[in-house]
Design an enzyme around this catalytic site. Structure first.
Site, PDB file in Angstrom:
ATOM      1  CD1 TRP A 101     106.340  22.609  89.329  1.00  0.00           C
ATOM      2  CD2 TRP A 101     108.516  23.336  90.007  1.00  0.00           C
ATOM      3  NE1 TRP A 101     106.342  24.314  88.771  1.00  0.00           N
ATOM      4  CE2 TRP A 101     107.892  24.372  88.544  1.00  0.00           C
ATOM      5  CE3 TRP A 101     109.754  23.253  90.107  1.00  0.00           C
ATOM      6  CZ2 TRP A 101     108.784  25.477  88.376  1.00  0.00           C
ATOM      7  CZ3 TRP A 101     110.014  24.195  89.907  1.00  0.00           C
ATOM      8  CH2 TRP A 101     109.920  25.538  89.037  1.00  0.00           C
ATOM      9  CG  ASP A 171     106.092  22.235  95.857  1.00  0.00           C
ATOM     10  OD1 ASP A 171     105.187  23.330  95.975  1.00  0.00           O
ATOM     11  OD2 ASP A 171     106.990  22.763  94.811  1.00  0.00           O
ATOM     12  CE  LYS A 195     105.357  30.009  90.600  1.00  0.00           C
ATOM     13  NZ  LYS A 195     105.948  28.371  90.307  1.00  0.00           N
TER      14      LYS A 195
END
Ligand code: PLP
Length: 358
Positions: A101, A171, A195
């Site tokens: 990511w 993040d 998530k």
């Protein structure tokens, strides 16, 4: 039809009490005579939903007054670009790459300007977090970027980097609300809620007010953080139903004792799984112990054959979504806030039995 133990990395398991309340309120929310899905986002009822959600989130995380909370849409992947557009006004931002990511965030920045990689865990295939205490950060960088918990590789930055006075952007998608966070250490935190917090379609941005630029020539209205900050996330139609579910999840976390309680629960769950992995002769974790995530736990056996057999039998036994991400292989158990410890204990028991039989 029984609910299974769902180890999906995202969209992922949600708390059962939240799903039940949403079901109860599906046809009639309060005395409105309609579902939240059918409501005007300008109605008093929805305004109350979004304001309450923001207030509860602020309370849970201790978000200071000088930070804005934004409820956005477009996918957390869109934030890889919009963060750069809003914060890297000189086109420069430094990136710490610790997995899938952060690499994707870097790649978006490459399209838009001049990012620099100041640390990378690529040479260990992201099984370790590099030393972040003394990085060659550019003096004129706009920010230093991290993905604090890498969902695919299952690592976690336990000690924040020394940014040498520069703004830290994180993040936190796959660890958001899993434990207390000192918001003052960050200029910006972003998280896709699918998530750990809610249904797909909502991203939460927590941004220090002074980092929101007044004017951004060439940047479309919807991509300017100022647009949403000025209008309390109601510039246009927000992902209203998703925000409502997030609000219910915030209440659920509060009812259990807040983020300290979440941390305790999550550490306990992770310990059950990691203790087993460390003692097993068949299953092994893929990340060094000191850098392990307590949310996403990748593990492997010696062979692809055996991995496959395990995934098939585990799925059959009601452990859903245990297959690892295609880029890492093997297995991955995501054990977010809403996964009960019983689910992890049952998985470990199943793994133990599988090991003895194979
Ligand atoms: C899932 C995920 C994203 C991307 O989310 P999308 O909403 O699918 O774009 C970004 N960062 C992390 C850490 C993630 O786990």
């Amino acid at each position: 039809m029984a609910r299974v133990y769902n180890f999906s990395a995202g969209p992922a398991v949600l708390p059962e009490p939240v799903l039940k309340q949403a079901a109860d309120e599906m046809l009639e929310y309060g005395d409105t005579g309609m579902s939240v899905m059918e409501m005007s986002h300008r109605s008093a009822a929805f305004e109350n939903i979004i304001k309450t959600a923001e207030a509860d989130l602020r309370e849970l995380m201790g978000i200071p007054e000088n930070y804005k909370v934004l409820f956005l849409q477009g996918g957390d992947s869109l934030l890889f670009a919009s963060v750069f557009m809003n914060l890297a006004l000189n086109g420069k931002a430094d990136y710490i790459v610790t997995g899938n990511w952060s690499k994707k965030a870097l790649n978006e920045a490459k399209i838009l300007g001049d990012p620099k990689v100041v640390a990378s865990g690529a040479d260990s295939n992201f099984s370790k977090i590099p030393d972040l205490s003394d990085l060659d950060i550019r003096e004129d960088t706009s920010y230093v970027y991290i993905c604090e918990n890498e969902t695919v590789h299952g690592n976690r930055i336990h000690k924040l980097p020394n940014t040498k006075g520069h703004v830290l952007v994180a993040d936190q998608s796959s660890m958001f609300l899993s434990e207390p966070t000192d918001v003052t250490k960050y200029g910006l935190i972003h998280a896709g809620v699918q998530k750990n917090v809610g249904p797909a379609g909502v991203q939460i941005v927590i941004i220090r007010e002074d980092l929101i630029p007044e004017d951004l020539p060439g940047v479309p209205t919807m991509l300017r953080f100022k647009t949403h900050a000025d209008k309390g996330s109601l510039y246009n139609t927000p992902p209203a139903y998703g925000i409502y579910i997030c609000g219910l999840v915030f209440k659920w976390i509060k009812s259990l004792g807040g983020l300290d309680a979440m941390k305790e629960r999550n550490e306990k769950k992770a310990k059950v799984l990691y203790d087993f992995l460390d003692s097993s002769n068949m299953f092994h974790g893929t990340v060094v112990p000191e850098d392990r995530s307590i949310m996403n736990v990748p593990f492997v056996t010696e062979s692809d054959e055996l991995n496959k057999k395990f995934i098939a039998e585990a799925t059959e036994a009601g452990f859903a979504n245990i297959k690892g991400h295609r880029s890492v292989g093997g297995m991955r158990a995501s054990i977010y806030n809403a996964m009960p410890i019983e689910g992890v204990e049952a998985l470990v028991e199943f793994m133990d039995k599988f090991e003895k039989e194979n």
